[in-house]
Scaffold this motif. Structure first.
Motif, mmCIF file in Angstrom:
data_model
loop_
_atom_site.group_PDB
_atom_site.id
_atom_site.type_symbol
_atom_site.label_atom_id
_atom_site.label_comp_id
_atom_site.label_asym_id
_atom_site.label_seq_id
_atom_site.Cartn_x
_atom_site.Cartn_y
_atom_site.Cartn_z
ATOM 1 N N GLU A 146 -8.252 -3.212 5.334
ATOM 2 C CA GLU A 146 -9.199 -3.546 4.601
ATOM 3 C C GLU A 146 -9.040 -4.691 3.338
ATOM 4 O OE1 GLU A 146 -12.197 -1.327 1.101
ATOM 5 O OE2 GLU A 146 -10.999 -0.155 2.492
ATOM 6 N N ILE A 147 -7.773 -4.485 2.776
ATOM 7 C CA ILE A 147 -7.133 -5.321 1.841
ATOM 8 C C ILE A 147 -6.928 -6.933 2.190
ATOM 9 C CG2 ILE A 147 -5.212 -5.882 0.346
ATOM 10 C CD1 ILE A 147 -5.318 -2.830 -0.219
ATOM 11 N N ILE A 167 0.973 -1.201 0.055
ATOM 12 C CA ILE A 167 -0.093 0.118 0.107
ATOM 13 C C ILE A 167 1.066 1.438 0.157
ATOM 14 C CG2 ILE A 167 -1.583 1.361 1.091
ATOM 15 C CD1 ILE A 167 -1.556 -2.364 1.581
ATOM 16 N N CYS A 176 -3.185 6.511 -2.085
ATOM 17 C CA CYS A 176 -4.324 6.882 -1.082
ATOM 18 C C CYS A 176 -4.562 8.469 -1.151
ATOM 19 C CB CYS A 176 -3.873 6.574 0.560
ATOM 20 S SG CYS A 176 -3.520 4.840 0.519
ATOM 21 N N GLU A 206 -4.981 6.784 6.768
ATOM 22 C CA GLU A 206 -5.401 5.914 5.667
ATOM 23 C C GLU A 206 -4.756 5.009 5.161
ATOM 24 O OE1 GLU A 206 -7.211 7.006 1.309
ATOM 25 O OE2 GLU A 206 -6.788 8.813 2.218
ATOM 26 N N LYS A 242 -6.399 1.220 4.953
ATOM 27 C CA LYS A 242 -6.668 0.599 3.299
ATOM 28 C C LYS A 242 -5.918 -0.979 3.537
ATOM 29 C CE LYS A 242 -6.027 1.064 -1.403
ATOM 30 N NZ LYS A 242 -5.389 1.985 -2.332
#
Length: 205
Positions: free
Chosen positions: A129-130, A109, A114, A122, A126
């Protein structure tokens, strides 16, 4: 490079200046800080800086002591893992590849991909979430003030590495604790405690 263009009257920047204003920060923020009167030129300068970094990294990049021991600990427990960085993608991919970690990370990431880079949470949110994991079963390794702030703001315990920045500046970002490298006994005592909490799933970012 700053010295070559006469920044600060040609006087080299100090380690403290670097740690406070450059280390771990996104290039957009670095350019705006160093060259507020011409940010576009500053972005070109930071691009050139990254090109130089990649050239030097190919020759000089060394793994932090104990990293492969931690890698094995994580793999043996089947934990999910992501690399979360403010580095440009070519830098991130080069470093991960040079360290033999290309197959280790399930996701990479980037702050630039982002809406907000570190120190905003953030990028870490993220990653959660991934990986489809909870912040309550995740921990972070970080070596910069902006990175520690991002992990803490995302609600995760952060282990800070004193590989470049001062203990004082890192502690101000409120990590759970600091280690000198991945061989540090403090880290292994903490990992042993995690192992004792049977039935608890933990992931590393």
């Amino acid at each position: 490079m700053l010295q070559e263009i006469g920044f600060n009257g040609g006087v080299p920047i100090t380690e403290e200046f670097f740690a406070e204003n450059i280390a771990g920060k996104h290039n957009d923020d670095i350019a705006a800080f160093l060259f507020p009167d011409d940010i576009q030129w500053g972005l070109k300068f930071t691009d050139d800086k990254e090109t130089m970094f990649r050239r030097l990294a190919k020759e000089q990049l060394e793994p932090v002591s104990g990293i492969y021991k931690v890698k094995k600990w994580i793999e043996d427990r089947g934990l999910k893992r992501a690399a979360v960085t403010n580095a440009p993608r070519p830098n991130a991919e080069l470093m991960i590849s040079r360290l033999g970690l290309s197959d280790f990370f399930e996701a990479v990431i980037l702050g630039s991909e982002c809406d907000h880079a570190k120190p905003h949470p953030e990028p870490y949110l993220k990653a959660l979430e991934i990986l489809n994991v909870s912040k309550d079963h995740t921990f972070v390794f970080e070596d910069s003030v902006s990175g520690i702030k991002a992990g803490v703001a995302a609600g995760m315990p952060v282990v800070g590495l004193t590989t470049r920045n001062s203990e004082r500046s890192l502690m101000e970002a409120k990590p759970t604790f600091l280690i000198k490298n991945y061989d540090d006994p403090k880290l292994w005592a903490a990992l042993e405690e995690l192992d004792k909490k049977s039935g608890t799933s933990t992931d590393a970012a």
